[in-house]
Every structure is written in C-alpha cells, then in structure tokens.
Design a protein around this motif. Structure first.
Motif, mmCIF file in Angstrom:
data_model
loop_
_atom_site.group_PDB
_atom_site.id
_atom_site.type_symbol
_atom_site.label_atom_id
_atom_site.label_comp_id
_atom_site.label_asym_id
_atom_site.label_seq_id
_atom_site.Cartn_x
_atom_site.Cartn_y
_atom_site.Cartn_z
ATOM 1 N N LEU A 100 0.662 -1.014 0.125
ATOM 2 C CA LEU A 100 0.228 0.287 0.181
ATOM 3 C C LEU A 100 1.075 1.653 0.338
ATOM 4 C CD1 LEU A 100 -2.851 -1.224 2.708
ATOM 5 C CD2 LEU A 100 -3.203 -0.832 0.119
ATOM 6 N N ARG A 101 1.878 1.372 0.695
ATOM 7 C CA ARG A 101 2.652 2.116 1.147
ATOM 8 C C ARG A 101 3.645 2.861 -0.790
ATOM 9 N NH1 ARG A 101 6.858 5.214 3.905
ATOM 10 N NH2 ARG A 101 6.383 4.559 5.600
ATOM 11 N N LYS A 102 3.557 1.363 -1.682
ATOM 12 C CA LYS A 102 4.473 1.367 -2.898
ATOM 13 C C LYS A 102 3.432 2.567 -3.737
ATOM 14 C CE LYS A 102 7.262 0.770 -6.278
ATOM 15 N NZ LYS A 102 7.560 1.729 -7.487
ATOM 16 N N PHE A 103 2.082 2.033 -3.541
ATOM 17 C CA PHE A 103 1.276 2.429 -4.605
ATOM 18 C C PHE A 103 0.512 4.288 -3.894
ATOM 19 C CE2 PHE A 103 -1.701 -1.812 -3.709
ATOM 20 C CZ PHE A 103 -1.139 -2.329 -4.739
ATOM 21 N N VAL A 104 0.450 4.738 -2.899
ATOM 22 C CA VAL A 104 0.183 6.431 -2.440
ATOM 23 C C VAL A 104 1.837 6.532 -3.243
ATOM 24 C CG1 VAL A 104 0.069 7.973 -0.677
ATOM 25 C CG2 VAL A 104 -0.745 5.973 0.365
ATOM 26 N N GLU A 105 2.841 6.824 -3.413
ATOM 27 C CA GLU A 105 4.067 7.071 -3.394
ATOM 28 C C GLU A 105 3.601 7.010 -5.179
ATOM 29 O OE1 GLU A 105 7.168 4.918 -1.708
ATOM 30 O OE2 GLU A 105 7.194 5.192 -0.239
ATOM 31 N N ASN A 106 3.305 5.727 -5.487
ATOM 32 C CA ASN A 106 3.540 5.918 -7.064
ATOM 33 C C ASN A 106 1.632 7.221 -7.280
ATOM 34 O OD1 ASN A 106 4.838 3.944 -7.664
ATOM 35 N ND2 ASN A 106 3.592 2.296 -8.013
ATOM 36 N N SER A 107 1.215 6.875 -6.916
ATOM 37 C CA SER A 107 0.079 7.796 -6.727
ATOM 38 C C SER A 107 0.631 9.386 -6.720
ATOM 39 C CB SER A 107 -1.307 8.132 -5.731
ATOM 40 O OG SER A 107 -1.525 6.838 -5.915
ATOM 41 N N LEU A 108 2.048 9.668 -5.484
ATOM 42 C CA LEU A 108 2.399 11.162 -5.791
ATOM 43 C C LEU A 108 2.813 11.175 -6.722
ATOM 44 C CD1 LEU A 108 3.468 10.725 -2.026
ATOM 45 C CD2 LEU A 108 1.941 12.525 -2.547
ATOM 46 N N LYS A 109 3.597 10.418 -7.305
ATOM 47 C CA LYS A 109 4.808 10.567 -8.864
ATOM 48 C C LYS A 109 3.610 10.502 -10.245
ATOM 49 C CE LYS A 109 8.304 7.451 -6.839
ATOM 50 N NZ LYS A 109 8.847 5.472 -7.113
ATOM 51 N N LEU A 137 -0.528 2.131 9.052
ATOM 52 C CA LEU A 137 0.581 2.381 7.835
ATOM 53 C C LEU A 137 0.250 4.061 7.215
ATOM 54 C CD1 LEU A 137 2.239 2.207 5.733
ATOM 55 C CD2 LEU A 137 0.812 1.458 4.371
ATOM 56 N N PHE A 138 -0.742 3.967 7.590
ATOM 57 C CA PHE A 138 -1.210 5.887 6.549
ATOM 58 C C PHE A 138 -1.043 6.881 8.032
ATOM 59 C CE2 PHE A 138 -3.885 2.297 4.856
ATOM 60 C CZ PHE A 138 -3.093 2.955 3.750
ATOM 61 N N ASP A 139 -0.666 6.366 9.482
ATOM 62 C CA ASP A 139 -0.445 7.221 10.614
ATOM 63 C C ASP A 139 1.131 8.022 10.134
ATOM 64 O OD1 ASP A 139 -2.550 8.122 11.420
ATOM 65 O OD2 ASP A 139 -2.156 6.294 13.168
ATOM 66 N N ARG A 140 2.097 6.582 9.413
ATOM 67 C CA ARG A 140 3.109 6.998 9.153
ATOM 68 C C ARG A 140 3.654 7.957 8.300
ATOM 69 N NH1 ARG A 140 3.417 1.921 11.313
ATOM 70 N NH2 ARG A 140 3.503 0.586 9.180
ATOM 71 N N LEU A 141 2.880 7.830 7.605
ATOM 72 C CA LEU A 141 2.677 8.148 5.522
ATOM 73 C C LEU A 141 2.026 9.807 6.223
ATOM 74 C CD1 LEU A 141 0.489 5.614 3.710
ATOM 75 C CD2 LEU A 141 2.815 6.581 3.334
ATOM 76 N N LYS A 142 1.103 9.959 7.247
ATOM 77 C CA LYS A 142 1.501 10.781 6.949
ATOM 78 C C LYS A 142 2.237 11.427 8.283
ATOM 79 C CE LYS A 142 -2.311 13.651 9.762
ATOM 80 N NZ LYS A 142 -3.677 13.682 10.633
ATOM 81 N N ASP A 143 2.924 10.950 9.069
ATOM 82 C CA ASP A 143 4.331 11.893 9.625
ATOM 83 C C ASP A 143 5.008 11.869 8.717
ATOM 84 O OD1 ASP A 143 3.208 11.586 11.960
ATOM 85 O OD2 ASP A 143 4.252 9.710 12.526
ATOM 86 N N GLU A 144 5.226 11.729 7.405
ATOM 87 C CA GLU A 144 6.999 11.479 6.193
ATOM 88 C C GLU A 144 5.947 12.793 5.381
ATOM 89 O OE1 GLU A 144 7.137 7.794 4.660
ATOM 90 O OE2 GLU A 144 7.171 6.384 6.215
ATOM 91 N N GLY A 145 4.724 13.320 6.051
ATOM 92 C CA GLY A 145 4.264 13.947 5.006
ATOM 93 C C GLY A 145 3.353 14.067 3.554
ATOM 94 N N LYS A 146 3.334 12.447 3.004
ATOM 95 C CA LYS A 146 2.801 12.033 2.146
ATOM 96 C C LYS A 146 1.400 11.890 1.887
ATOM 97 C CE LYS A 146 6.922 9.284 1.014
ATOM 98 N NZ LYS A 146 7.593 8.378 1.532
ATOM 99 N N ILE A 147 0.778 12.365 2.850
ATOM 100 C CA ILE A 147 -0.739 12.299 3.159
ATOM 101 C C ILE A 147 -0.911 13.461 4.382
ATOM 102 C CG2 ILE A 147 -1.037 10.104 2.076
ATOM 103 C CD1 ILE A 147 -2.016 9.380 5.111
#
Length: 328
Positions: A100-109, A137-147
């Motif tokens: 799922l992390r990879k999917f989110v990163e791909n959407s950003l790209k 997982l999405f808490d970590r993605l939020k902490d990283e500024g990706k979502i």
C-alpha cells in the motif's frame, strides 16, 4: 455553489464535486487527456474544489490528468485518490503495508504532488477492516508528509461502521441515492457523532437516475453497465446500484411521472441527497463538460417539498427496498 465541511479534515468543499472514473471519456473508450482537461476546467469554473480519482482509473491516466490540471490552476483544489484495487487477486491477504505504501508513492509520482490531501482505501475486502496494521501505515505516511488524511471507500454499511472505529479515518465514500437508502439509517447517525466526512458516490445509479435510459439503450463492450450487471467483474452494487435494469426503469418511470416537466432527473436526484446534513459532498462523474453543468445545477435547484420527498421514498419502498436494502 454551496460548500460543506468534510468532517474532521476541516476542508470546506463544494457540495457537488467531481468523480473522475469517466473523466477521460465514455466508459470503455481510450483515455482522452483533452476531454479530461475540458471536464476538469468546467468543474472548477463552476465552483467545484474537490476532485476524486483513483490509481486504477484509466490505468493511472486519470491521476496524471488531475495532477497536471491542479498545477495549472491558482485555486485551492482538494485532491482525493484511492489505493488497493490494483491488487490481483483483490483479496484480504494481498493487502500488506509495504504494498500500500508503494501505491501511495506511485500516486504521488503520477500526479506530481508532494502530498495527497486524502488517500482512501479502495473498497477493500471486509476482512481488511479488522486489521489495525493496515490503518497504522497511514499514520506513518502522514508523519512523513505524504498524506494529510485517510479515508475509506466502501461497498457495505457494515464496512463503513467498522472503518470509522479507527481514529485516523476521516472520511467514508459510500453509494447513496434514492435507490440505495440504507446508509441514511445507522451509518449517517454514527458519522455525524464521529465528525466523519461523507462522500457520496454513484449518486445517479450509473446514470439510471438521469431518466435518459430506456429498454432500447445500449452500452459499449467496455462499459460496466454492459458487462457487470450481475457482478461479473466487481461488486454488483457498483452497477445501477445493484438493481435489475428493468426494475430500475420501472421505478424511474414513476419518478418521471412525479416530475413531468423535468427532462433531466439528475438535479432532483442529487437534491434529494443534499437534503441529508450528514453528507459532505456528492461526486457524480462526467464524460462530457455539459454533464458537469447539469450536476452542478443541483446546488441551486429548488428544495424538494416534504410531499415530493415522501413520494420519491415511496417508489423506493415499493420497487427497490426488498431487493437491495439488506445487501449493502
């Protein structure tokens, strides 16, 4: 255009927004970036400031079109996308945090963005809602500024109720229309209690509620209204809200009789939805700019009278409820 708060995200978004499943053109046709740009510009010019897409729409082309468009405008446009439906097979076991992390990163790209305003799990199997590690997982993605925020797109009320038990879930995208009324019961009540933003999808029952279809209407080979009427490819409820086509036509005929001067039923079907204060926004799709205009017109459409609403609900009670109410 009127604006409503998207739950605890705090976003003030247009009550009629845009879903981009069809933004590249008619279902099943090759994706047209020219058509997408026309529709997106028409939407924002009409006051829409919330756009919903997904990584699987147009095999990523929808995300690319949305990202390119957002950067071309000066307005604050809120972008929501979704992840998970790329999994094949689309089963509980395939849902893993790293994937799922990879999917989110791909959407950003795809969109050329640094941060997603809203990422939504895209109708995962029911079992996924019982796995806290997926939501963590999405808490970590939020902490990283990706979502900025996490939401869920669901098939069933059961999934919506389970999903909003997670504190980091801020929105629920759900099918709701005059032919799919169950969410207005317990789910809307709980969403208001927890300050959950409610995003209504499939508000026109795959176009059935426009009143423009008949027994003679045909759909192209690549159109889900042709190949998914019995759930052959994905949840049956996504196509005509899970209603048998002929039954739907009979119910629509009664709606037409209620509103004999209304050539296009879409604005009143959307106005019925807007009558629920739990709803934050509706995301009808559009394959042509003029469909955006018809949808946006619902915002200024006269309020439905209590008698009209009662008559619309009676059609659901008599024709639809016993067939679908218990399923979703």
């Amino acid at each position: 255009m009127n604006y409503r708060k998207l739950g605890k995200t705090g976003f003030e978004i247009s009550e009629i927004s845009l879903g981009t499943w069809q933004v590249g053109g008619v279902w099943g046709d090759e994706f047209s970036h020219e058509n997408a740009a026309k529709i997106l510009n028409s939407a924002v010019d009409s006051g829409i400031n919330f756009i919903d897409t997904a990584d699987v729409y147009g095999d990523g082309e929808s995300e690319k079109a949305v990202g390119r468009f957002v950067k071309s405008r000066s307005e604050r446009i809120y972008v929501a996308t979704k992840c998970g439906r790329q999994l094949n097979p689309h089963v509980n076991e395939a849902y893993q945090p790293a994937v799922l992390r990879k999917f989110v990163e791909n959407s950003l790209k795809n969109m050329g963005l640094e941060t997603l305003d809203l990422i939504q799990l895209h109708c995962p199997p029911t079992e996924v809602y019982y796995r806290p590690e997926i939501f963590e997982l999405f808490d970590r993605l939020k902490d990283e500024g990706k979502i900025l925020h996490l939401g869920i797109s669901v098939e069933k009320v059961e999934e919506a109720l389970k999903g909003i038990e997670y504190e980091n879930v801020t929105t629920v995208q759900i099918i709701f229309n005059t032919f799919r009324q169950r969410p207005a019961e317990l789910f809307f009540e709980q969403a208001k209690k927890k300050d959950i933003g409610v995003i209504v999808r499939v508000p026109l029952a795959s176009g059935l509620l426009t009143g423009k279809f008949s027994k003679q209407s045909t759909f192209t080979a690549g159109d889900h209204r042709n190949f998914n009427r019995n759930g052959e490819m994905f949840d049956k409820g996504e196509t005509f809200s899970g209603i048998d086509y002929e039954t739907g036509l009979a119910a629509v005929a009664e709606l037409k009789a209620l509103f004999p001067t209304q050539e296009n039923l879409a604005p009143l079907a959307l106005k019925w939805i807007l009558g629920f204060d739990a709803v934050s926004t509706i995301i009808p799709g559009a394959s042509r700019p003029e469909q955006v205009s018809a949808n946006v017109a619902a915002s200024d459409f006269p309020d439905l009278s209590s008698e009209q609403i009662s008559q619309m609900n009676s059609i659901y009670e008599r024709h639809i409820k016993k067939l679908v109410h218990h399923l979703w």
